[in-house]
Design a protein around this motif. Structure first.
Motif, short mmCIF file in Angstrom:
data_model
loop_
_atom_site.label_atom_id
_atom_site.label_comp_id
_atom_site.label_asym_id
_atom_site.label_seq_id
_atom_site.Cartn_x
_atom_site.Cartn_y
_atom_site.Cartn_z
N THR A 1 67.46 -56.92 -14.80
CA THR A 1 66.48 -57.89 -15.32
C THR A 1 65.44 -58.24 -14.27
O THR A 1 64.25 -58.32 -14.55
CB THR A 1 67.20 -59.19 -15.75
OG1 THR A 1 68.28 -58.83 -16.60
CG2 THR A 1 66.27 -60.11 -16.51
N LYS B 1 62.36 -56.27 -13.97
CA LYS B 1 61.41 -56.38 -15.08
C LYS B 1 60.58 -57.66 -15.02
O LYS B 1 59.76 -57.90 -15.90
CB LYS B 1 62.18 -56.32 -16.40
CG LYS B 1 62.75 -54.92 -16.63
CD LYS B 1 63.87 -54.93 -17.65
CE LYS B 1 64.53 -53.55 -17.69
NZ LYS B 1 65.90 -53.62 -18.22
N MET C 1 70.66 -66.65 -13.75
CA MET C 1 69.29 -66.32 -13.36
C MET C 1 68.30 -67.24 -14.04
O MET C 1 68.49 -67.61 -15.20
CB MET C 1 68.95 -64.89 -13.74
CG MET C 1 67.80 -64.36 -12.91
SD MET C 1 67.15 -62.79 -13.46
CE MET C 1 66.03 -63.36 -14.73
N GLU D 1 64.02 -67.89 -14.55
CA GLU D 1 62.73 -67.21 -14.42
C GLU D 1 61.62 -68.10 -14.97
O GLU D 1 61.81 -68.80 -15.96
CB GLU D 1 62.79 -65.92 -15.25
CG GLU D 1 61.51 -65.12 -15.23
CD GLU D 1 61.58 -63.86 -16.11
OE1 GLU D 1 62.70 -63.44 -16.49
OE2 GLU D 1 60.51 -63.31 -16.43
N GLY D 2 60.47 -68.09 -14.32
CA GLY D 2 59.34 -68.88 -14.81
C GLY D 2 58.15 -68.71 -13.90
O GLY D 2 58.05 -67.74 -13.14
#
Lengths: 416, 416
Positions: free
Chosen positions: A261, A264, A283, A285-286
């Motif tokens: 991940t 990507k 995890m 993400e931002g």
């Protein structure tokens, strides 16, 4: 930055009052230039030319520091506020990475609270996640894409085949990179952030004693070969505890399995993965930068202060933080990627193979390809597990071979 | 579940004491069967056959409820504890979704705290992220993979081409699905979780008044065609606020763009994405079930209690929670996927086309493929934007066509 915070209060003030149980009032402000054109109207607030005047316990409960820089005015203001018992919310990763231990002690002595959600990964609440959400876990590893500028450049190289210089130029034109991009592309910003996460996760005072490499040496050729080998190249901050209790903390560009991940995560996004002994991998993400995400994180800290939540600065009281023994860099084991440009002559390969044999490094894959433009040859190799020290020895052997034409490029293959 | 929590305390108790500033002491326990074989030795704790006896403010500060079920003993215990001012930590999503409003009021009246991090997405600290990390934001949308069992089954169908029944059987054999899997595969568990997230994000009391569909109707054929069309099929919980302030809250299997991070979340993992007006998109991924992740979340709640953090149950005081007007399901606009099996005869297509024309639904893509095994034909279509009501009208028209051989399968295409 300050205008982003004022925008949050202007738009969501009533909602925030419901959520926090308190109204927030901006009392007094300071900045380098009072009359600069701003997105927010600051004429209603008391103005100080000297930021240190903000630290007045008669007037304010909290100082928000958005100046930046490890030393100078930001640090003076932080010390002034915290030593007077005024809580401090800051987005200043450099200051926390370099002086966090001192500031945490100052806060504890005076009963103030020091918070810095915006200092790591912008709007992503990773500080809260590590300090609170995963607080039941012994964390043994964290790694992440912590710099949006570097990730933007690498993603652009990946998507368009651009060279590093062209991608950097585009990033600058689009406002993703600053005129002097060195903090971002040389890994220093990532190092500030991973050192803060290390402190939160492993109970050590933040320390900038770590190896740091950036992405300037990455070429479009490396991007293309990495892809051919099933990897993406990402600038990672990595912090892990080895089986014998040492801290392996580093920043460098790595080859990451293209199916993960993390590989990507494109553009200016940030993502961090933590491994806990009970939670497993987690995890998040931002957006790691920008006025909106930064203001979101700063305001979240202010809301927690208003709610009366008073966690320790670095997960536990400063007196309990213990420096960890560092892993000697040379002993770190891993797999490696090496790119060489060599003259297309008999005998070169024998010299390279000898160097590898003599240092005990065995090759896992080898790609040899003649360049169209001249009579040099690209040699791309990945190794089996070996130590960083052996790899460095191999590289200096390569460097001495006359027919190795450029400085060899070495990247670590990071299992995540 | 209780044994997982005891395992956390046994392994990380000293670290947790450093982080929380308090020692945790298990005082008294209850379970259905005292003498069942357990991974943890509970002989040192006071035993009660009647769980309600745990709610004794003379003896305990916090009750941890890991019984499950919306009503019955769990609810009795929650009411008993909270009404006596004893804080409650629970992993019980059904109880919070159905009775969260009442329990939040009970807690506020008595000064107790109600926490339920483990109720949504297991070890992922999504409750904390929404309540605290993103508290500065007006959130307009959340969606996520909230049930690991359903995601495991869909991933297995995707990876192996297995039928739904085979994949369910494998999931049961591997312990990912229960003997009675209906809560997981019919979407009820996901609905409990999204209704809790709705409450946290949008300031409404949790409500189970939402359309719920599961994954029983998904066939390997749908999986294959979705892939051909560039999608993956995922069971999502979705909650969003429309432009005119209505709540669009639903659970169903959707077609998700195969390039989206969410569509790559495989196996038993969970992932949730929230969109805030300042932070932008923020996604968090991890393990949504299991003893370790659940214990991690329950213990995180206990640590926050020990630290004295007393946020409102649902982001704001219960008296401020307001039910939101619901979007009438029929008016929801979107694109749709439909699979029909039809007799391979002249005229069928004309009837189908007429139904679509009469209801004003226009087709974006159409795939027609003859089955090898009989003389029927698969018709797969995706539509342009239309309303759910028109789509339902089309489906009932299809259903009445004699040469449409099975019940049509309709799935929503979800832009995320």
């Amino acid at each position: 930055m300050g205008c982003g915070l004022l925008a949050v209060l202007a738009k969501n003030g009533a909602l925030i009052a419901d959520r926090s149980g308190r109204d927030f009032q901006v009392v007094t402000v300071s900045a380098r230039d009072k009359n600069r054109e701003r997105e927010a109207d600051i004429s209603a607030y008391e103005w100080h030319d000297d930021p240190l005047q903000l630290a007045d316990p008669q007037k304010v409960d909290v100082v928000v520091e958005l100046i930046g820089g490890a030393e100078g005015t930001a640090l003076d203001l932080a010390r002034a506020a915290l030593s007077k018992g005024i809580s401090l919310v800051t987005a200043n990763k450099a200051m926390i990475a370099h002086h966090g231990d001192e500031l945490a002690r100052l806060a504890e002595q005076s009963g103030a609270v020091l918070r810095f959600e915006a200092a790591v990964a912008g709007g992503i609440p990773i500080v809260k996640t590590v300090k609170e959400g995963l607080a039941a876990n012994r964390i043994d590893r964290m790694h992440g894409i912590l710099n949006g500028t570097a990730n933007f450049i690498l993603t652009l190289m990946e998507d368009s085949g651009a060279s590093f210089d062209d991608a950097l130029g585009q990033a600058q034109a689009l406002g993703y990179a600053e005129a002097d991009p060195s903090f971002d592309i040389d890994g220093v910003d990532t190092a500030h952030k991973i050192s803060i996460l290390t402190s939160l996760a492993f109970g050590a005072p933040p320390s900038m004693d770590l190896p740091i490499e950036g992405i300037r040496a990455i070429t479009d050729i490396d991007i293309a070969y990495a892809r051919e080998l099933g990897f993406r190249i990402k600038l990672l901050g990595i912090a892990r505890i080895t089986d014998d209790g040492k801290l392996d903390q580093r920043v460098h560009a790595c080859l990451v399995d293209a199916n993960e991940t993390l590989s990507k995560v494109g553009g200016a996004a940030n993502a961090i993965e933590a491994h806990g002994d009970f939670v497993g991998p987690c995890m998040i993400e931002g957006l790691g930068a920008g006025a909106g995400p930064t203001a979101s994180a700063v305001m979240a800290d202010l809301i927690e202060l208003a709610r009366g939540n008073r966690n320790s600065t670095f997960s536990m009281p400063a007196s309990k933080l213990k420096p960890l023994p560092l892993l000697e860099t040379g002993t770190r084991r891993g797999e490696f990627y090496v790119r060489l440009r060599v003259a297309d002559k008999a005998g070169v390969m024998a010299e390279i193979a000898s160097a590898l044999r003599d240092e005990g490094v065995s090759v896992e894959r080898l790609i040899q390809r003649t360049r169209a433009s001249d009579d040099s040859v690209h040699l791309i190799m990945t190794t089996h597990q070996t130590t960083e020290a052996r790899m460095q020895a191999v590289l200096s052997r390569f460097h001495k071979i006359d027919d190795v034409l450029d400085t060899p490029c070495m990247l670590r293959i990071e299992p995540i």
